[in-house]
Design an enzyme around this catalytic site. Structure first.
Site, PDB file in Angstrom:
ATOM      1  N   ARG A  31      -7.404  44.301  49.888  1.00  0.00           N
ATOM      2  CA  ARG A  31      -6.245  43.511  50.332  1.00  0.00           C
ATOM      3  C   ARG A  31      -5.679  44.100  51.628  1.00  0.00           C
ATOM      4  NH1 ARG A  31      -5.130  42.320  44.414  1.00  0.00           N
ATOM      5  NH2 ARG A  31      -4.411  44.438  44.104  1.00  0.00           N
ATOM      6  N   PHE A  36      -9.221  31.759  44.133  1.00  0.00           N
ATOM      7  CA  PHE A  36      -9.147  32.611  42.923  1.00  0.00           C
ATOM      8  C   PHE A  36      -8.021  33.643  43.147  1.00  0.00           C
ATOM      9  CE2 PHE A  36     -13.577  31.356  43.632  1.00  0.00           C
ATOM     10  CZ  PHE A  36     -13.925  30.763  42.422  1.00  0.00           C
ATOM     11  N   ASP A  71      -5.749  28.518  42.916  1.00  0.00           N
ATOM     12  CA  ASP A  71      -6.176  28.985  41.600  1.00  0.00           C
ATOM     13  C   ASP A  71      -6.208  27.779  40.676  1.00  0.00           C
ATOM     14  OD1 ASP A  71      -6.192  32.120  40.404  1.00  0.00           O
ATOM     15  OD2 ASP A  71      -6.052  30.554  38.884  1.00  0.00           O
ATOM     16  N   SER A  72      -7.033  27.864  39.609  1.00  0.00           N
ATOM     17  CA  SER A  72      -7.069  26.752  38.657  1.00  0.00           C
ATOM     18  C   SER A  72      -5.934  26.868  37.649  1.00  0.00           C
ATOM     19  CB  SER A  72      -8.425  26.715  37.946  1.00  0.00           C
ATOM     20  OG  SER A  72      -8.675  27.969  37.348  1.00  0.00           O
ATOM     21  N   ALA A  94     -11.943  26.024  42.477  1.00  0.00           N
ATOM     22  CA  ALA A  94     -12.286  26.559  43.803  1.00  0.00           C
ATOM     23  C   ALA A  94     -13.620  25.999  44.300  1.00  0.00           C
ATOM     24  CB  ALA A  94     -12.335  28.079  43.743  1.00  0.00           C
ATOM     25  N   ASP A 118     -12.827  35.469  45.467  1.00  0.00           N
ATOM     26  CA  ASP A 118     -12.752  36.561  44.483  1.00  0.00           C
ATOM     27  C   ASP A 118     -12.789  36.003  43.059  1.00  0.00           C
ATOM     28  OD1 ASP A 118     -12.429  39.055  43.329  1.00  0.00           O
ATOM     29  OD2 ASP A 118     -10.248  39.060  43.542  1.00  0.00           O
ATOM     30  N   CYS A 147     -17.311  40.753  40.643  1.00  0.00           N
ATOM     31  CA  CYS A 147     -16.938  41.831  39.718  1.00  0.00           C
ATOM     32  C   CYS A 147     -17.833  41.794  38.483  1.00  0.00           C
ATOM     33  CB  CYS A 147     -15.458  41.771  39.363  1.00  0.00           C
ATOM     34  SG  CYS A 147     -14.966  40.230  38.613  1.00  0.00           S
TER      35      CYS A 147
HETATM   36  N1  SAH Z   1      -7.937  37.890  43.821  1.00  0.00           N
HETATM   37  C1  SAH Z   1      -7.001  38.092  42.725  1.00  0.00           C
HETATM   38  C2  SAH Z   1      -7.697  38.294  41.384  1.00  0.00           C
HETATM   39  C3  SAH Z   1      -8.620  37.165  40.960  1.00  0.00           C
HETATM   40  S1  SAH Z   1      -8.868  37.033  39.239  1.00  0.00           S
HETATM   41  C4  SAH Z   1      -6.065  39.257  43.069  1.00  0.00           C
HETATM   42  O1  SAH Z   1      -6.187  39.856  44.154  1.00  0.00           O
HETATM   43  O2  SAH Z   1      -5.191  39.560  42.254  1.00  0.00           O
HETATM   44  C5  SAH Z   1      -9.659  35.507  39.116  1.00  0.00           C
HETATM   45  C6  SAH Z   1      -8.738  34.285  39.186  1.00  0.00           C
HETATM   46  O3  SAH Z   1      -9.589  33.138  39.261  1.00  0.00           O
HETATM   47  C7  SAH Z   1      -7.831  34.046  37.985  1.00  0.00           C
HETATM   48  O4  SAH Z   1      -6.502  33.928  38.416  1.00  0.00           O
HETATM   49  C8  SAH Z   1      -8.303  32.703  37.394  1.00  0.00           C
HETATM   50  O5  SAH Z   1      -7.224  31.901  36.929  1.00  0.00           O
HETATM   51  C9  SAH Z   1      -8.974  32.053  38.572  1.00  0.00           C
HETATM   52  N2  SAH Z   1     -10.037  31.076  38.299  1.00  0.00           N
HETATM   53  C10 SAH Z   1     -11.002  31.135  37.358  1.00  0.00           C
HETATM   54  N3  SAH Z   1     -11.870  30.114  37.506  1.00  0.00           N
HETATM   55  C11 SAH Z   1     -11.444  29.396  38.584  1.00  0.00           C
HETATM   56  C12 SAH Z   1     -11.925  28.235  39.256  1.00  0.00           C
HETATM   57  N4  SAH Z   1     -13.037  27.612  38.846  1.00  0.00           N
HETATM   58  N5  SAH Z   1     -11.250  27.778  40.332  1.00  0.00           N
HETATM   59  C13 SAH Z   1     -10.142  28.416  40.766  1.00  0.00           C
HETATM   60  N6  SAH Z   1      -9.638  29.508  40.160  1.00  0.00           N
HETATM   61  C14 SAH Z   1     -10.281  29.998  39.094  1.00  0.00           C
END
Ligand code: SAH
Length: 397
Positions: free
Chosen positions: A216, A232, A254-255, A284, A301, A341
């Protein structure tokens, strides 16, 4: 001599413990002396009665013993105090445990800190414990004492959030709860000068994705005057870092509606309520397929696409599709911060997946940075399984 139950390994099964890999699989065991129950502390011996390790026994699951010492010890309160103190001192050395610009960090990263089955995350004056083994859960009173001994008055709350990470049968009647101190549900923490409201009570994992701290910060350094898409985004970690570092415009996607509420809270917390920012609730993968070519920076992410080897092939295809779409639609000269991850997709496989995506997109791509988990998520060199986060900053022409 101790009177702990003993696990005797089959012939030639001692090699990995001799190399300090902390796991004993049930198939490596020849004989069990005593009658250990799930979570009990046992000693492990070779077939020729050589002491190898002390650890937590667990018949529920394929890992029968998780070793926390390779020297014969008495696992009393003082032993756990020393273990937690060692982890704390490492975080001091890393400039994390005594830092006014960052008070969000991982104190214990399981095998990486010689404490398999245990995660402890620190958010300002709060420690959130997440046990992945029954044995660690059973010693949580010792952990509370060890944390108090380390932090003294700086610590106000210890919260146990283990009900989702312990074996299902054992956890059936457990509830997450405050196990010491002030029973609150969230706290404001700071990471490289950015403030975040961390909600461990309803939040994902222990409340925040601490492992992206340095990435970040790096995004912040590239954000000045840029239009950023943070997919995400969860609670908006990358978005806040971008805006506080002068991004022209940021879209957080985010979803989960709950995640986007956290983004809004975090914007306000940083005085960014009037910033040029938009929340987007969408999938996403679908969203990126439709976007115009006007973002300078895109963050990808996603959550782990593969939790097991059996899901790896599909996961790789998922990463490839997502990255190919982002590469096709970013502005010429733009940057993509792309992550995985999934522990089963290693950095070499991830690099080749992004390369395959670049081939599919038909654009010139070069790697500016190769990213990974930070020092408070250490990797035991004998336990490569604890390395899981990898990322690339690519420039697309
Ligand atoms: N980048 C973030 C952490 C990401 S965790 C940080 O820095 O804190 C992954 C995230 O992806 C979660 O919030 C989850 O709700 C979201 N997510 C999962 N599947 C998704 C999708 N298909 N489209 C969008 N968001 C999604």
């Amino acid at each position: 001599m101790t009177d702990l139950p003993r696990i005797i390994l089959a012939n030639k099964k001692q090699g990995s413990l001799l190399r300090f890999h902390p796991w004993v699989f049930s198939g490596a065991i020849k004989k069990i002396e005593g009658d250990p129950k799930d979570g009990d502390i046992v000693e492990v011996y070779s077939v020729s009665s050589e002491y190898l390790a002390t650890g937590h026994f667990q018949a529920d699951g394929s890992i029968a013993v998780r070793a926390f010492s390779f020297k014969r010890i008495n696992p009393d309160g003082d032993f756990w105090k020393e273990k937690i103190r060692n982890a704390y001192e490492t975080r001091l050395t890393e400039g994390l445990a005594d830092n006014t610009a960052t008070n969000i960090y991982r104190l214990v990263h399981a095998e990486g800190d010689g404490l398999p089955g245990l995660i402890i995350d620190v958010y300002a004056d709060t420690a959130v414990i997440q046990c992945h083994s029954i044995g660690m859960y059973m010693i949580k009173d010792h952990l509370v004492e060890a944390l108090r001994a380390c932090y003294g008055d700086q610590l106000k709350t210890i919260y146990d959030k283990s009900s989702e990470t312990l074996p299902k049968n054992f956890a059936a009647n457990l509830t997450n709860q405050c196990i010491w101190g002030e029973d609150k549900g969230s706290v404001i923490g700071v990471e490289n000068g950015c403030k975040y409201n961390v909600d461990w009570f309803t939040g994902q994992k222990t409340g925040f994705f601490i492992d992206q701290r340095e990435n970040r910060k790096l995004l912040g350094e590239y954000s000045k005057g840029k239009k950023v898409l943070n997919t995400f985004c969860y609670s908006g970690g990358f978005s806040i870092a971008a805006l506080l570092n002068g991004a022209k415009e940021v879209h957080s996607l985010d979803s989960s509606a709950r995640a986007l509420d956290l983004v809004t809270q975090n914007l306000e917390l940083n005085g960014l309520q009037d910033a040029n920012h938009k929340n987007i609730k969408a999938d996403a993968v679908e969203y990126i397929r439709e976007i115009d070519v006007d973002y300078d920076v895109i963050v990808l992410d996603p959550p782990a696409f593969a939790k097991h080897m059996s899901a790896r092939h599909n996961a790789v295809q998922g990463y490839k599709r997502l990255n190919a779409q982002a590469i096709k639609s970013i502005k010429p000269g733009g940057l993509i911060f792309t992550f995985s991850c999934s522990q089963v997709v290693d950095k070499y496989m991830f690099n080749s997946t992004v390369m395959a995506a670049a081939i599919e997109a038909g654009r010139e791509v070069r790697i500016l940075h190769q990213l990974h988990q930070p020092a408070d998520h250490p990797v035991n060199i004998f336990h490569p399984e604890s390395e899981y986060l990898k990322g690339l900053v690519i420039q697309v022409n």
